[in-house]
Design a protein around this motif. Structure first.
Motif, PDB file in Angstrom:
ATOM      1  N   SER A  10       1.109  -1.204  -0.031  1.00 41.34           N
ATOM      2  CA  SER A  10      -0.540  -0.518   0.095  1.00 41.34           C
ATOM      3  C   SER A  10       0.953   1.747  -0.449  1.00 41.34           C
ATOM      4  CB  SER A  10      -0.605   0.411   1.234  1.00 41.34           C
ATOM      5  OG  SER A  10      -1.962   1.024   1.413  1.00 41.34           O
ATOM      6  N   ASP A  11       0.874   1.932  -1.219  1.00 40.59           N
ATOM      7  CA  ASP A  11       0.908   3.273  -1.213  1.00 40.59           C
ATOM      8  C   ASP A  11       2.870   3.395  -0.564  1.00 40.59           C
ATOM      9  OD1 ASP A  11       1.236   6.406  -1.606  1.00 40.59           O
ATOM     10  OD2 ASP A  11      -0.141   6.452  -0.201  1.00 40.59           O
ATOM     11  N   PRO A  12       3.625   2.592  -1.617  1.00 36.25           N
ATOM     12  CA  PRO A  12       4.560   2.496  -0.803  1.00 36.25           C
ATOM     13  C   PRO A  12       5.862   3.934  -1.009  1.00 36.25           C
ATOM     14  CG  PRO A  12       5.194   1.429  -2.998  1.00 36.25           C
ATOM     15  CD  PRO A  12       3.523   1.835  -2.744  1.00 36.25           C
ATOM     16  N   GLN A  13       5.733   4.173  -2.126  1.00 35.72           N
ATOM     17  CA  GLN A  13       6.326   6.340  -2.277  1.00 35.72           C
ATOM     18  C   GLN A  13       5.640   7.211  -0.959  1.00 35.72           C
ATOM     19  OE1 GLN A  13       5.639   6.910  -6.606  1.00 35.72           O
ATOM     20  NE2 GLN A  13       6.672   5.387  -6.953  1.00 35.72           N
ATOM     21  N   ASP A  14       4.732   7.306  -0.703  1.00 30.82           N
ATOM     22  CA  ASP A  14       4.195   8.490   0.734  1.00 30.82           C
ATOM     23  C   ASP A  14       4.140   7.391   1.785  1.00 30.82           C
ATOM     24  OD1 ASP A  14       4.196   9.857  -1.716  1.00 30.82           O
ATOM     25  OD2 ASP A  14       2.480   9.072  -2.155  1.00 30.82           O
ATOM     26  N   THR A  15       4.334   6.034   2.332  1.00 36.20           N
ATOM     27  CA  THR A  15       4.385   5.684   3.500  1.00 36.20           C
ATOM     28  C   THR A  15       5.950   4.831   3.708  1.00 36.20           C
ATOM     29  OG1 THR A  15       1.716   5.363   2.978  1.00 36.20           O
ATOM     30  CG2 THR A  15       2.716   4.045   4.844  1.00 36.20           C
ATOM     31  N   PHE A  16       6.484   4.847   4.564  1.00 35.44           N
ATOM     32  CA  PHE A  16       6.905   4.167   5.159  1.00 35.44           C
ATOM     33  C   PHE A  16       6.050   2.247   5.360  1.00 35.44           C
ATOM     34  CE2 PHE A  16       9.262   7.452   6.094  1.00 35.44           C
ATOM     35  CZ  PHE A  16      10.832   7.515   5.987  1.00 35.44           C
ATOM     36  N   HIS A  17       7.095   1.193   5.065  1.00 33.25           N
ATOM     37  CA  HIS A  17       6.957   0.082   5.692  1.00 33.25           C
ATOM     38  C   HIS A  17       8.315  -0.651   6.464  1.00 33.25           C
ATOM     39  CE1 HIS A  17       2.499   0.081   3.887  1.00 33.25           C
ATOM     40  NE2 HIS A  17       3.316   0.394   2.625  1.00 33.25           N
ATOM     41  N   ILE A  18       7.867  -1.473   6.898  1.00 37.57           N
ATOM     42  CA  ILE A  18       8.996  -2.011   7.567  1.00 37.57           C
ATOM     43  C   ILE A  18       8.842  -3.283   6.161  1.00 37.57           C
ATOM     44  CG2 ILE A  18      10.015  -3.781   8.707  1.00 37.57           C
ATOM     45  CD1 ILE A  18       9.858  -0.571   9.971  1.00 37.57           C
ATOM     46  N   TYR A  19      10.374  -3.565   5.311  1.00 39.21           N
ATOM     47  CA  TYR A  19      10.458  -4.594   4.207  1.00 39.21           C
ATOM     48  C   TYR A  19      11.636  -5.648   4.981  1.00 39.21           C
ATOM     49  CZ  TYR A  19       7.633  -1.482   1.519  1.00 39.21           C
ATOM     50  OH  TYR A  19       7.181  -1.164   1.117  1.00 39.21           O
ATOM     51  N   THR A  20      11.366  -6.793   4.796  1.00 37.21           N
ATOM     52  CA  THR A  20      12.348  -7.986   6.208  1.00 37.21           C
ATOM     53  C   THR A  20      12.852  -9.412   5.104  1.00 37.21           C
ATOM     54  OG1 THR A  20      11.048  -7.467   8.199  1.00 37.21           O
ATOM     55  CG2 THR A  20      12.540  -9.073   7.942  1.00 37.21           C
ATOM     56  N   ILE A  21      13.815  -8.855   5.245  1.00 34.06           N
ATOM     57  CA  ILE A  21      14.863 -10.811   4.569  1.00 34.06           C
ATOM     58  C   ILE A  21      15.502 -11.239   5.789  1.00 34.06           C
ATOM     59  CG2 ILE A  21      16.747 -11.583   3.062  1.00 34.06           C
ATOM     60  CD1 ILE A  21      16.302  -9.246   1.372  1.00 34.06           C
ATOM     61  N   ASP A  22      14.768 -12.571   5.979  1.00 32.06           N
ATOM     62  CA  ASP A  22      15.029 -13.790   6.753  1.00 32.06           C
ATOM     63  C   ASP A  22      15.851 -14.632   5.819  1.00 32.06           C
ATOM     64  OD1 ASP A  22      15.266 -15.059   8.786  1.00 32.06           O
ATOM     65  OD2 ASP A  22      13.678 -15.250   9.793  1.00 32.06           O
ATOM     66  N   TRP A  23      17.130 -15.004   6.348  1.00 34.28           N
ATOM     67  CA  TRP A  23      18.001 -15.770   5.856  1.00 34.28           C
ATOM     68  C   TRP A  23      18.606 -16.857   6.071  1.00 34.28           C
ATOM     69  CZ3 TRP A  23      23.361 -14.503   4.649  1.00 34.28           C
ATOM     70  CH2 TRP A  23      23.933 -15.475   3.369  1.00 34.28           C
ATOM     71  N   THR A  24      18.268 -18.104   6.256  1.00 36.50           N
ATOM     72  CA  THR A  24      19.193 -19.168   6.078  1.00 36.50           C
ATOM     73  C   THR A  24      19.326 -20.119   5.278  1.00 36.50           C
ATOM     74  OG1 THR A  24      17.391 -20.690   6.584  1.00 36.50           O
ATOM     75  CG2 THR A  24      16.355 -18.793   8.182  1.00 36.50           C
ATOM     76  N   PRO A  25      20.004 -21.259   6.082  1.00 37.16           N
ATOM     77  CA  PRO A  25      20.287 -22.545   5.308  1.00 37.16           C
ATOM     78  C   PRO A  25      19.651 -22.525   4.460  1.00 37.16           C
ATOM     79  CG  PRO A  25      21.851 -22.217   7.052  1.00 37.16           C
ATOM     80  CD  PRO A  25      21.130 -21.322   7.109  1.00 37.16           C
ATOM     81  N   ALA A  26      18.207 -22.469   5.238  1.00 42.98           N
ATOM     82  CA  ALA A  26      16.765 -23.470   5.067  1.00 42.98           C
ATOM     83  C   ALA A  26      16.023 -23.154   3.502  1.00 42.98           C
ATOM     84  CB  ALA A  26      16.053 -23.820   6.164  1.00 42.98           C
ATOM     85  N   SER A  27      16.147 -21.567   4.449  1.00 43.76           N
ATOM     86  CA  SER A  27      15.109 -20.254   3.339  1.00 43.76           C
ATOM     87  C   SER A  27      15.316 -19.398   2.959  1.00 43.76           C
ATOM     88  CB  SER A  27      13.519 -20.936   3.786  1.00 43.76           C
ATOM     89  OG  SER A  27      13.229 -20.543   5.074  1.00 43.76           O
ATOM     90  N   ILE A  28      14.719 -18.223   2.362  1.00 43.61           N
ATOM     91  CA  ILE A  28      14.589 -16.473   2.444  1.00 43.61           C
ATOM     92  C   ILE A  28      13.347 -16.736   2.551  1.00 43.61           C
ATOM     93  CG2 ILE A  28      15.437 -14.904   1.413  1.00 43.61           C
ATOM     94  CD1 ILE A  28      17.262 -16.748   0.048  1.00 43.61           C
ATOM     95  N   THR A  29      12.584 -15.768   3.663  1.00 44.13           N
ATOM     96  CA  THR A  29      11.903 -15.212   3.589  1.00 44.13           C
ATOM     97  C   THR A  29      11.685 -13.722   3.463  1.00 44.13           C
ATOM     98  OG1 THR A  29      11.285 -15.373   5.864  1.00 44.13           O
ATOM     99  CG2 THR A  29      10.300 -17.018   4.512  1.00 44.13           C
ATOM    100  N   TRP A  30      10.914 -13.681   2.286  1.00 46.62           N
ATOM    101  CA  TRP A  30      10.174 -11.612   2.392  1.00 46.62           C
ATOM    102  C   TRP A  30       8.905 -10.947   2.827  1.00 46.62           C
ATOM    103  CZ3 TRP A  30      12.509 -14.996  -1.446  1.00 46.62           C
ATOM    104  CH2 TRP A  30      13.850 -14.379  -1.988  1.00 46.62           C
ATOM    105  N   SER A  31       8.991 -10.692   3.922  1.00 43.81           N
ATOM    106  CA  SER A  31       8.241  -9.713   4.474  1.00 43.81           C
ATOM    107  C   SER A  31       7.323  -8.352   4.510  1.00 43.81           C
ATOM    108  CB  SER A  31       8.040 -10.031   5.986  1.00 43.81           C
ATOM    109  OG  SER A  31       8.147 -11.663   6.100  1.00 43.81           O
TER     110      SER A  31
END
Length: 333
Positions: free
Chosen positions: A155-176
């Protein structure tokens, strides 16, 4: 999930891997013996509203200003890209960024994790699209296919701050996004691990002109079209960032061979080194992680194991802890 970006960007999605994959490294450990990389070895939270921070260095030609919205990556009418990179590396970990993307057709805001052998994990925002963000990954700069990106809605990424996360392990990568999972990549799903990012990485934050007149046709199409620099400035804001290195018992990382496997990475610490075999099924890291809105900095306790359960099956995992020479490696985006 599959991309939902509309019109030109949807048809140009196949170019995205080609575009982002055009990165370089001063020394590729798959081809030669390279200096070791300084390990972060802890968790840090950086509040850019307080100004510049010693964990990051600016690329040549980059000037960053700081204000109440944090670090300001401003592209002016000269079209020069703005990039800062961490001085140290993480070997699996979690990174959360509070970010507002830049507007403008062809303007690309980016949050990239990249290794010396060109493993890469990305978030990228295309300034001409106001409801999506792109996720992508690369293994050893492999550009044999162009179908790895996804474009979850935001939602509205150019006018609103959002928390973007990468969680990286040997098993998987998740984007949140704001703690909501939007993508998971398992080790086995990346060419049985051959394309899986798995070597020590540093973090890059930047804003650049994908729609520049001198860019390739593929790059311009992927970026959403040519940029009109008379409409500048185009500004990406980063308020804060939390970086957690899941390997907390090292001071530097180096490559034990030229395979590019996480099992070959040598971890140096300040005490005598020993060889350690990590158990299958146990998790990386021992501490709970911080959200990017936090302002505290802390160090983790040492991790004793690594999980390599991938897509329902387990993979063997072992790390070498060895004494290697100090040094550093540099990447050029």
């Amino acid at each position: 999930m599959r991309s939902q970006i509309p019109s030109l960007a949807a048809t140009a999605l196949t170019f995205s891997y080609l575009v982002v994959g055009q990165t370089t490294t001063d020394c590729n450990p798959l081809n030669s013996t390279c200096p070791s990389d300084t390990a972060l070895g802890k968790t840090v939270t950086i509040d850019f509203t307080q100004g510049e921070n010693s964990e990051f260095s600016a690329d040549t030609g980059t000037t960053i200003t700081y204000g109440t919205n944090g670090a300001e990556f401003i592209i002016s009418s000269n079209g020069l890209a703005k990039t800062i990179s961490t001085n140290s590396y993480i070997f699996f970990g979690k990174v959360s960024v509070a970010l507002r993307a830049a507007n403008g057709t062809g303007i690309v805001s980016s949050f990239v994790m990249e290794s010396d052998d060109l493993d890469e994990i990305d978030w990228e925002w295309l300034g001409g699209y106001t409801t999506t963000v792109e996720t992508n990954y690369f293994g050893k700069d492999n550009t044999t296919s162009y179908d790895r990106a996804t474009s979850p809605t935001v939602s509205d990424p150019q006018d609103t701050f959002h928390i973007y996360t990468i969680d990286w392990t040997p098993a998987s990568i998740t984007w949140s996004i704001d703690s909501v999972l939007v993508r998971t990549l398992y080790y086995a799903d990346a060419l049985d691990g051959a394309n899986y990012p798995q070597t020590p990485m540093r973090i890059k934050l930047g804003n650049w002109v994908g729609g520049a007149a001198d860019e390739s046709t593929g790059t311009v199409e992927w970026a959403g079209g040519y940029s009109d620099l008379t409409e500048a400035p185009f500004t990406m804001y980063v308020k804060n960032i939390t970086i957690e290195d899941y390997t907390t018992n090292g001071t530097s990382y180096s490559y034990g061979d030229m395979t590019g496997s996480y099992e070959s990475i040598i971890i140096e610490n300040n005490s005598t080194s020993t060889n350690t075999s990590y158990s299958v099924g146990e998790s990386v890291g021992t501490n709970s992680t911080s959200n990017a809105s936090s302002t505290a900095s802390s160090s983790n306790s040492s991790s004793s194991s690594v999980s390599v359960t991938s897509g329902g099956s387990s993979q063997p995992a072992s790390f070498l802890l060895g004494l290697v020479g100090l040094g550093c490696a540099y990447l050029v985006l």
